[in-house]
Design a protein around this motif. Structure first.
Motif, PDB file in Angstrom:
ATOM      1  N   ASP A  21       0.768  -1.130   0.065  1.00 31.11           N
ATOM      2  CA  ASP A  21       0.068   0.062  -0.233  1.00 31.11           C
ATOM      3  C   ASP A  21       0.688   1.226   0.080  1.00 31.11           C
ATOM      4  OD1 ASP A  21      -2.240  -1.115   0.036  1.00 31.11           O
ATOM      5  OD2 ASP A  21      -2.535  -1.335   2.189  1.00 31.11           O
TER       6      ASP A  21
ATOM      7  N   ASN B 160     -12.371   3.371   0.350  1.00 30.03           N
ATOM      8  CA  ASN B 160     -11.712   3.428  -0.909  1.00 30.03           C
ATOM      9  C   ASN B 160     -11.829   4.891  -1.416  1.00 30.03           C
ATOM     10  OD1 ASN B 160     -10.880   0.636  -0.916  1.00 30.03           O
ATOM     11  ND2 ASN B 160     -13.087   0.196  -1.772  1.00 30.03           N
TER      12      ASN B 160
ATOM     13  N   ILE C 161      -8.954   3.218   3.784  1.00 30.64           N
ATOM     14  CA  ILE C 161      -8.592   1.788   3.608  1.00 30.64           C
ATOM     15  C   ILE C 161      -9.869   0.850   4.397  1.00 30.64           C
ATOM     16  CG2 ILE C 161      -7.297  -0.152   3.772  1.00 30.64           C
ATOM     17  CD1 ILE C 161      -4.795   1.727   3.006  1.00 30.64           C
TER      18      ILE C 161
END
Length: 785
Positions: free
Chosen positions: A540, A560, A573
């Motif tokens: 990430d 998101n 997230i």
């Protein structure tokens, strides 16, 4: 003088047990008074060791109606204050507080607390320079160090011009000592730290980086209010802030707090000392002395009937009433002075015991001369007061009538002693109930669910070398038996009231929340549970995992999607359960926060904390030793300060826990002193009533009935005192609980336990002391006058 010595010696031998108990009780009280008042002196004189301290202020700011007052300002904010008025003599423009840094000096490594700022930021506090000049801080690469540090580094204060190295000498970051300042007292805001300047261009025109604490010295302290108005008006005209900060005319958003008040201010430090706490300690110290003085007076009153005959015999032999009264008062003063001397021995013994940890101040007698003199004066005063009434009473009878009646058994005498004993029990009950409430809150803090597996976590500090090799560190620590996971974070959870606060505004949307920078392993290692979305991954970029409190307050947060499209375009997230990430002084269930992955920001050096998850049943001492040894492979000789979360919590609540321990100790001492009084009074009363006991036994009373007769009186006293004391104890405890947003309810068992504890101790004392006379042969008792 010979008569005084002879009378004192005779009385001491005749009433040996009572006299010894009396002296011990007074000595404990005087020692307690001295110890408590050192803490009071430490708190009430905090920050008063600076030159003209009343002219120094701390700047505080409030960025909106929904925000708290804060001590952190931006650099240009401090410059506005500095240029606001000719009454502003100096501004610490500005200081940023740091923790320990490593420095190499002549091949030796030292870890020293360091403070950095812009230019000659020490000018506000005006330390006394022993060598060099405070102006040396205006030159890049120069530092100032305190006298104690100079001696630690070089063995003397002759340190100006010498070089030390930040980190290790191999890092080639030399620093030149430009001056040595005299150590500030322990109870000062600045402390005794290594001082060095920041880069002159750091955040020079950045209004929105609130990284600095600003202190202001005024030439005239009365101008503080006018300067507040000037600065406030300038900020309203400039409107330099973004990030959702709203300044409204008529709503206070800038103020100057006197330095002498900073120690008691909850702004930026909700664990700060409280004036109420200090005043309560003062009350406790005097109450303990009063309890001991009551014991002393009770002993003196109880001895009176047994001394009337001898005293009046001296009157028949020619002694004047005045001389007898003076002699009796001097006896009382002498006992009190002996108790004071014994208290000094106790204080010296406490210096090397754990009791010294209960106070912030140094217990050295030489550092508290005025307090010693005051304590001695109190001991003399108590001696005079305790001997005054008995001396006048015992010499008030005509010698011919001296054998008539007994003050010890008269209604007046018993009523006075009962009143004094009631006061002692009242204090004991009140303190025990208060400490019970404090203990319940401490237990609540330790046993509550935190939302993560705190009992399985060990935290430690990191170094530059560790930060540069995080993956290697994780691999090395994971090989240790019992280690289940390793992760890095900037902060230690549950260790503070506030961390890094972000305010963001875009369009009509505004967010204010706490940010915890972490690596991708962190939530798994800590055992933090997600409610929606996913955890961080090693692949990430930067992103957020918000708590449920943030989603509740800011319902536009969406998985998101970034919270804002322009100013904070990193995706959400996931969401996690609300956890106790700050202290219980805050309502964590209503406090928005986010775990943040810093990858795309390119931040360096944020990984201040290593978090290690260990399996259940792991030997704590051994695992910490293994972790320390493993980490030394990356930075040899450095102490990484590994500790379990219970130690973190102890540190987070150290002021509250210390106060709780203080009240606990002195409550127990109050009970001990009270029981000493009960023991002595029961002893005298049973002596007075020996003939009555004998007659009762002749008429069929059993030993048990005799003991119940003595206990019944004290039981009634205890019940009455408890009823009166309970509301006061509740008030003290409730007031203390107001410092916590999350607190335990006050339960009935606290009151019941306090009553049973004091009652049980008292009944046992009365029974043990009365047992001898209750079992004595009635024939012997009746023959005794």
């Amino acid at each position: 003088m010979n008569t005084l010595a002879r009378n004192f010696s005779h009385t001491f031998r005749r009433f040996l047990t009572a006299s010894v108990l009396n002296i011990i009780g007074l000595a404990i009280a005087f020692a307690s008074f001295f110890v408590i008042m050192t803490q009071v002196d430490y708190d009430l004189n905090f920050n008063k060791g600076y030159k003209d301290y009343e002219k120094i202020f701390r700047a505080e700011f409030k960025g909106g109606e929904d925000r708290d007052w804060q001590t952190w300002l931006s650099r240009p904010f401090g410059e506005i204050i500095e240029n606001s008025s000719p009454y502003v003599e100096a501004v610490s423009n500005a200081m940023i507080w740091n923790s320990g840094y490593d420095y190499e000096v002549n091949g030796h490594l030292f870890n020293e607390t360091t403070q950095t700022g812009f230019g000659n930021f020490i000018k506000t506090f005006q330390p006394e320079m022993i060598a060099g000049s405070a102006d040396a801080l205006n030159q890049e690469g120069n530092i100032l160090i305190p006298q104690s540090m100079a001696i630690r580094f070089f063995g003397s204060t002759d340190a100006v011009g010498k070089t030390i190295f930040e980190g290790k000498q191999a890092d080639n970051k030399p620093l030149t000592i430009g001056g040595v300042y005299k150590d500030f007292p322990e109870n000062t805001q600045l402390g005794n730290m290594l001082l060095k300047p920041l880069d002159k261009n750091e955040n020079k025109d950045n209004w929105n980086n609130f990284n600095y604490i600003c202190y202001v010295r005024l030439s005239d302290a009365t101008q503080a209010e006018s300067i507040e108005k000037i600065v406030s008006q300038k900020l309203l005209e400039m409107k330099p802030f973004t990030g959702g900060i709203e300044l409204k005319e008529g709503t206070p958003f800038f103020r100057l707090t006197p330095l002498s008040e900073v120690h008691f201010s909850k702004i930026g430090n909700k664990s700060a000392s409280s004036r109420t706490t200090v005043y309560l300690l003062i009350c406790v110290s005097f109450l303990i002395v009063i309890i001991a003085a009551i014991n002393f007076m009770n002993f003196s009153l109880a001895e009176t009937p047994m001394r009337i005959k001898s005293i009046n015999t001296q009157k028949v032999l020619g002694a004047t009433t005045g001389s007898l009264r003076t002699s009796l008062i001097m006896e009382s003063v002498l006992v009190s002075i002996l108790a004071f001397a014994l208290s000094l021995v106790l204080i010296l013994a406490l210096r090397d015991s754990g009791v010294e940890d209960l106070v912030s101040a140094d217990l050295s007698l030489g550092k508290h001369v005025i307090l010693l003199i005051a304590t001695f004066g109190i001991s003399v005063l108590i001696g005079i007061l305790a001997g005054l009434y008995p001396s006048f009473y015992v010499t008030s009878f005509p010698p011919a009538l001296v054998l008539k009646g007994s003050f010890g058994l008269s209604p007046k005498g018993r009523k006075l002693r009962t009143t004094l004993v009631c006061f002692q029990f009242f204090i004991s009950f009140m303190l025990i109930i208060a400490i019970g409430i404090m203990y319940a809150q401490s237990r609540y803090i330790r046993t509550s669910e935190y939302g993560y597996d705190k009992d399985a976590i060990i935290v430690g500090e990191t170094t530059k070398e560790v930060k540069q090799q995080m993956n290697a560190v994780v691999d090395e620590l994971s090989r240790i038996s019992g280690v289940e996971g390793v992760a890095f974070s900037q902060f230690v959870l549950s260790s503070s009231d506030t961390y890094m606060s972000w305010g963001i505004s875009e369009g009509e949307r505004t967010m204010n929340y706490e940010v915890m920078p972490v690596d991708y392993r962190y939530l798994d290692v800590m055992g933090i549970r997600l409610t929606e979305g996913r955890n961080f991954k090693s692949t990430d970029g930067s992103g957020f995992i918000f708590n449920e409190a943030a989603r509740k307050k800011y319902p536009w947060l969406t998985l998101n999607q970034p919270p804002f499209q322009k100013s904070m375009a990193f995706p959400v997230i996931g969401f996690c359960e609300n956890i106790k990430f700050t202290s219980f002084r805050n309502d964590n269930d209503e406090r928005p926060m986010a775990f943040f992955s810093t990858k795309d920001l390119g931040w360096e050096g944020w990984e201040n904390t290593v978090n290690v998850r260990v399996s259940a049943g792991t030997d704590k001492v051994e695992i910490i030793r293994s972790l320390q040894k493993a980490m030394e492979k990356f930075t040899p000789g450095h102490d990484f300060h590994f500790r379990f979360m219970d130690q973190v919590l102890d540190n987070a609540y150290r002021n509250e826990l210390r106060f709780t321990k203080q009240i606990l100790l002195f409550s127990l001492l109050a009970i001990v002193i009270s029981i000493i009084g009960v023991f002595g009074l029961t002893m005298f009363e049973s002596e007075y009533r020996r003939k009555e006991i004998g007659i009762r036994k002749i008429f069929g009373s059993t030993t048990g009935e005799i003991l119940r007769m003595f206990n019944r009186r004290y039981l009634y006293i205890l019940i009455g005192c408890f009823i009166v004391a309970a509301p006061f104890g509740w008030w003290i405890g409730q007031h203390w609980l107001e410092g916590f947003a999350e607190r335990t309810p006050i339960r009935a068992w606290i009151f019941l336990t306090s009553f049973l504890l004091v009652t049980a101790i008292t009944m046992i004392t009365v029974t043990v002391q009365s047992w001898k006379n209750a079992n004595e042969n009635p024939a012997n008792s009746i023959k005794t006058e």
